[in-house]
Design a protein around this motif. Structure first.
Motif, PDB file in Angstrom:
ATOM      1  N   ASN A 187       0.840  -1.194   0.000  1.00  0.00           N
ATOM      2  CA  ASN A 187       0.000   0.000   0.000  1.00  0.00           C
ATOM      3  C   ASN A 187       0.879   1.250   0.000  1.00  0.00           C
ATOM      4  O   ASN A 187       1.433   1.622   1.031  1.00  0.00           O
ATOM      5  CB  ASN A 187      -0.910  -0.040   1.236  1.00  0.00           C
ATOM      6  N   VAL A 188       1.002   1.884  -1.166  1.00  0.00           N
ATOM      7  CA  VAL A 188       1.805   3.100  -1.294  1.00  0.00           C
ATOM      8  C   VAL A 188       0.982   4.281  -0.770  1.00  0.00           C
ATOM      9  O   VAL A 188      -0.102   4.551  -1.272  1.00  0.00           O
ATOM     10  CB  VAL A 188       2.210   3.339  -2.763  1.00  0.00           C
ATOM     11  N   THR A 189       1.496   4.965   0.240  1.00  0.00           N
ATOM     12  CA  THR A 189       0.758   6.074   0.840  1.00  0.00           C
ATOM     13  C   THR A 189       1.166   7.422   0.270  1.00  0.00           C
ATOM     14  O   THR A 189       0.408   8.383   0.345  1.00  0.00           O
ATOM     15  CB  THR A 189       0.951   6.099   2.366  1.00  0.00           C
ATOM     16  N   ASN A 190       2.372   7.509  -0.313  1.00  0.00           N
ATOM     17  CA  ASN A 190       2.832   8.788  -0.845  1.00  0.00           C
ATOM     18  C   ASN A 190       3.943   8.570  -1.870  1.00  0.00           C
ATOM     19  O   ASN A 190       4.789   7.704  -1.688  1.00  0.00           O
ATOM     20  CB  ASN A 190       3.335   9.671   0.298  1.00  0.00           C
ATOM     21  N   VAL A 191       3.924   9.380  -2.931  1.00  0.00           N
ATOM     22  CA  VAL A 191       5.003   9.388  -3.921  1.00  0.00           C
ATOM     23  C   VAL A 191       5.396  10.838  -4.145  1.00  0.00           C
ATOM     24  O   VAL A 191       4.537  11.683  -4.394  1.00  0.00           O
ATOM     25  CB  VAL A 191       4.551   8.765  -5.265  1.00  0.00           C
ATOM     26  N   HIS A 192       6.689  11.136  -4.018  1.00  0.00           N
ATOM     27  CA  HIS A 192       7.160  12.501  -4.256  1.00  0.00           C
ATOM     28  C   HIS A 192       8.342  12.454  -5.213  1.00  0.00           C
ATOM     29  O   HIS A 192       9.394  11.923  -4.878  1.00  0.00           O
ATOM     30  CB  HIS A 192       7.585  13.161  -2.937  1.00  0.00           C
ATOM     31  N   VAL A 193       8.150  12.986  -6.420  1.00  0.00           N
ATOM     32  CA  VAL A 193       9.235  13.046  -7.399  1.00  0.00           C
ATOM     33  C   VAL A 193       9.981  14.361  -7.194  1.00  0.00           C
ATOM     34  O   VAL A 193       9.370  15.426  -7.172  1.00  0.00           O
ATOM     35  CB  VAL A 193       8.678  12.958  -8.837  1.00  0.00           C
ATOM     36  N   MET A 194      11.282  14.263  -7.019  1.00  0.00           N
ATOM     37  CA  MET A 194      12.106  15.453  -6.806  1.00  0.00           C
ATOM     38  C   MET A 194      12.210  16.229  -8.113  1.00  0.00           C
ATOM     39  O   MET A 194      12.488  15.644  -9.166  1.00  0.00           O
ATOM     40  CB  MET A 194      13.512  15.065  -6.345  1.00  0.00           C
ATOM     41  N   GLN A 195      12.011  17.525  -8.027  1.00  0.00           N
ATOM     42  CA  GLN A 195      12.142  18.366  -9.213  1.00  0.00           C
ATOM     43  C   GLN A 195      13.597  18.789  -9.352  1.00  0.00           C
ATOM     44  O   GLN A 195      14.337  18.829  -8.392  1.00  0.00           O
ATOM     45  CB  GLN A 195      11.244  19.602  -9.088  1.00  0.00           C
ATOM     46  N   GLY A 196      13.980  19.146 -10.564  1.00  0.00           N
ATOM     47  CA  GLY A 196      15.367  19.559 -10.782  1.00  0.00           C
ATOM     48  C   GLY A 196      16.188  18.381 -11.248  1.00  0.00           C
ATOM     49  O   GLY A 196      15.999  17.261 -10.806  1.00  0.00           O
ATOM     50  N   LYS A 197      17.093  18.654 -12.127  1.00  0.00           N
ATOM     51  CA  LYS A 197      17.893  17.585 -12.720  1.00  0.00           C
ATOM     52  C   LYS A 197      19.246  17.465 -12.019  1.00  0.00           C
ATOM     53  O   LYS A 197      19.847  18.447 -11.644  1.00  0.00           O
ATOM     54  CB  LYS A 197      18.141  17.906 -14.191  1.00  0.00           C
ATOM     55  N   SER A 198      19.702  16.243 -11.898  1.00  0.00           N
ATOM     56  CA  SER A 198      21.066  16.028 -11.420  1.00  0.00           C
ATOM     57  C   SER A 198      21.999  16.147 -12.621  1.00  0.00           C
ATOM     58  O   SER A 198      21.555  16.217 -13.761  1.00  0.00           O
ATOM     59  CB  SER A 198      21.179  14.643 -10.793  1.00  0.00           C
ATOM     60  N   LYS A 199      23.300  16.151 -12.372  1.00  0.00           N
ATOM     61  CA  LYS A 199      24.270  16.266 -13.461  1.00  0.00           C
ATOM     62  C   LYS A 199      24.110  15.135 -14.462  1.00  0.00           C
ATOM     63  O   LYS A 199      24.315  15.304 -15.645  1.00  0.00           O
ATOM     64  CB  LYS A 199      25.695  16.247 -12.900  1.00  0.00           C
ATOM     65  N   SER A 200      23.730  13.963 -13.968  1.00  0.00           N
ATOM     66  CA  SER A 200      23.594  12.798 -14.843  1.00  0.00           C
ATOM     67  C   SER A 200      22.325  12.859 -15.695  1.00  0.00           C
ATOM     68  O   SER A 200      22.147  12.070 -16.603  1.00  0.00           O
ATOM     69  CB  SER A 200      23.576  11.520 -14.006  1.00  0.00           C
TER      70      SER A 200
END
Length: 89
Positions: free
Chosen positions: A26-39
């Motif tokens: 049961n996934v209660t939360n998903v947060h995708v980080m904004q902004g790109k890494s160098k890769s």
């Protein structure tokens, strides 16, 4: 229980992560980080209701699963619990 998910495609959607990680609990939360890494890769946090679900996801997916074939395996590990970030040295 919060997990860190790394080495994701830069255009990853929350729904895609919910779909993949939802197989393990049961996934209660998903947060995708904004902004790109160098890769150019992206990272996210996925939270499960129960720690056993999180553990199953780590054991099943860490360095074994590609969101998009050819872009490399994802990294799945426990998110460090709060506080200042520890230095890499």
């Amino acid at each position: 229980t919060k997990l860190f998910v790394g080495n994701l495609p830069s255009d990853i959607q929350q729904e895609a992560l919910r779909m993949v990680f939802g197989h393990y609990g049961n996934v209660t939360n998903v947060h995708v980080m904004q902004g790109k890494s160098k890769s150019g890769q992206c990272c996210a946090f996925v939270e499960y209701a129960a720690s056993v679900e999180a553990e199953t996801a780590i054991l099943t997916l860490h360095e074994k699963y590609e969101i998009r074939p050819g872009e490399g395996n994802i990294i799945v590990k426990y998110a460090s619990s709060g506080g200042p970030r520890s230095s890499p040295y």
